[in-house]
Design a protein around this motif. Structure first.
Motif, PDB file in Angstrom:
ATOM      1  N   ARG A   1      -4.661   7.787   0.128  1.00  0.00           N
ATOM      2  CA  ARG A   1      -4.939   8.725   1.223  1.00  0.00           C
ATOM      3  C   ARG A   1      -3.891   9.823   1.332  1.00  0.00           C
ATOM      4  NH1 ARG A   1      -8.657   6.658   5.293  1.00  0.00           N
ATOM      5  NH2 ARG A   1      -9.399   4.645   4.588  1.00  0.00           N
TER       6      ARG A   1
ATOM      7  N   GLN B   1     -10.710   9.518  -1.262  1.00  0.00           N
ATOM      8  CA  GLN B   1     -10.211   9.191   0.076  1.00  0.00           C
ATOM      9  C   GLN B   1      -8.946   9.969   0.427  1.00  0.00           C
ATOM     10  OE1 GLN B   1     -10.023   5.092   1.191  1.00  0.00           O
ATOM     11  NE2 GLN B   1     -11.871   4.560   0.069  1.00  0.00           N
TER      12      GLN B   1
ATOM     13  N   THR C   1      -3.565  -0.468  -7.624  1.00  0.00           N
ATOM     14  CA  THR C   1      -4.852  -0.007  -7.098  1.00  0.00           C
ATOM     15  C   THR C   1      -4.985  -0.074  -5.579  1.00  0.00           C
ATOM     16  OG1 THR C   1      -5.803  -2.180  -7.482  1.00  0.00           O
ATOM     17  CG2 THR C   1      -6.079  -0.535  -9.231  1.00  0.00           C
ATOM     18  N   SER C   2      -4.101  -0.785  -4.901  1.00  0.00           N
ATOM     19  CA  SER C   2      -4.192  -0.874  -3.439  1.00  0.00           C
ATOM     20  C   SER C   2      -3.375   0.219  -2.733  1.00  0.00           C
ATOM     21  CB  SER C   2      -3.732  -2.249  -2.949  1.00  0.00           C
ATOM     22  OG  SER C   2      -2.371  -2.441  -3.257  1.00  0.00           O
TER      23      SER C   2
ATOM     24  N   ARG D   1      -2.139   3.319  -0.807  1.00  0.00           N
ATOM     25  CA  ARG D   1      -2.711   4.279   0.137  1.00  0.00           C
ATOM     26  C   ARG D   1      -1.793   5.483   0.317  1.00  0.00           C
ATOM     27  NH1 ARG D   1      -7.031   2.145   3.352  1.00  0.00           N
ATOM     28  NH2 ARG D   1      -7.332  -0.036   2.859  1.00  0.00           N
TER      29      ARG D   1
ATOM     30  N   ASP E   1       0.774  -1.236   0.000  1.00  0.00           N
ATOM     31  CA  ASP E   1       0.000   0.000   0.000  1.00  0.00           C
ATOM     32  C   ASP E   1       0.807   1.289   0.000  1.00  0.00           C
ATOM     33  OD1 ASP E   1       0.912   0.097   2.585  1.00  0.00           O
ATOM     34  OD2 ASP E   1      -1.034  -0.023   3.529  1.00  0.00           O
TER      35      ASP E   1
ATOM     36  N   ARG F   1      -8.024   4.250  -3.421  1.00  0.00           N
ATOM     37  CA  ARG F   1      -7.730   4.065  -1.983  1.00  0.00           C
ATOM     38  C   ARG F   1      -6.646   5.015  -1.478  1.00  0.00           C
ATOM     39  NH1 ARG F   1      -7.685  -2.477  -2.113  1.00  0.00           N
ATOM     40  NH2 ARG F   1      -9.907  -2.722  -2.380  1.00  0.00           N
TER      41      ARG F   1
END
Length: 90
Positions: A54, A74, A29-30, A32, A10, A52
Motif C-alpha cells: 500500500r 493496492q 508477499t505480505s 504493506r 508487513d 498487498r
C-alpha cells in the motif's frame, strides 16, 4: 533488509541501507509498507509479487525510469521524489 520493529510481517524500513537492487523482495508477499528512502536503487524491479503493498517510498535513489509498478493494484502512496526520472513506462 530488516523489518520495521512495529510490524515485522508487513513493513520493511531500510533507509540508508546502501541497497542497489530489490532482488530479496519477492519472498515478502505480505508486505504493506516498504521504505527504501536514500539508497542506491537504480531500477524498480521484482515488485510484482508484492500485491498487498500500500505504501512505497523510493525517494532519494537513482531511479531514471518509472516502471514495474503495474502489478501493485493496492498501492495508495508512492514517493519517487529526488530521483532522476526521465521516462515513465507503462
Amino acid at each position: 533488509m530488516t523489518p520495521a520493529a512495529s510490524s515485522p510481517a508487513d513493513a520493511v524500513d531500510a533507509v540508508r541501507a546502501a541497497l542497489s537492487e530489490l532482488h530479496d523482495l519477492p519472498s515478502m508477499t505480505s508486505l504493506r509498507s516498504l521504505n527504501l528512502h536514500s539508497n542506491r536503487v537504480a531500477r524498480i524491479s521484482h515488485l510484482e509479487p508484492l500485491v498487498r503493498l500500500r505504501s512505497l517510498n523510493l525517494s532519494s535513489n537513482q531511479i531514471e525510469v518509472m516502471e514495474g509498478l503495474h502489478a501493485l493494484r493496492q498501492l495508495e502512496t508512492l514517493d519517487l521524489s529526488c530521483n532522476r526520472i526521465n521516462m515513465i513506462d507503462g
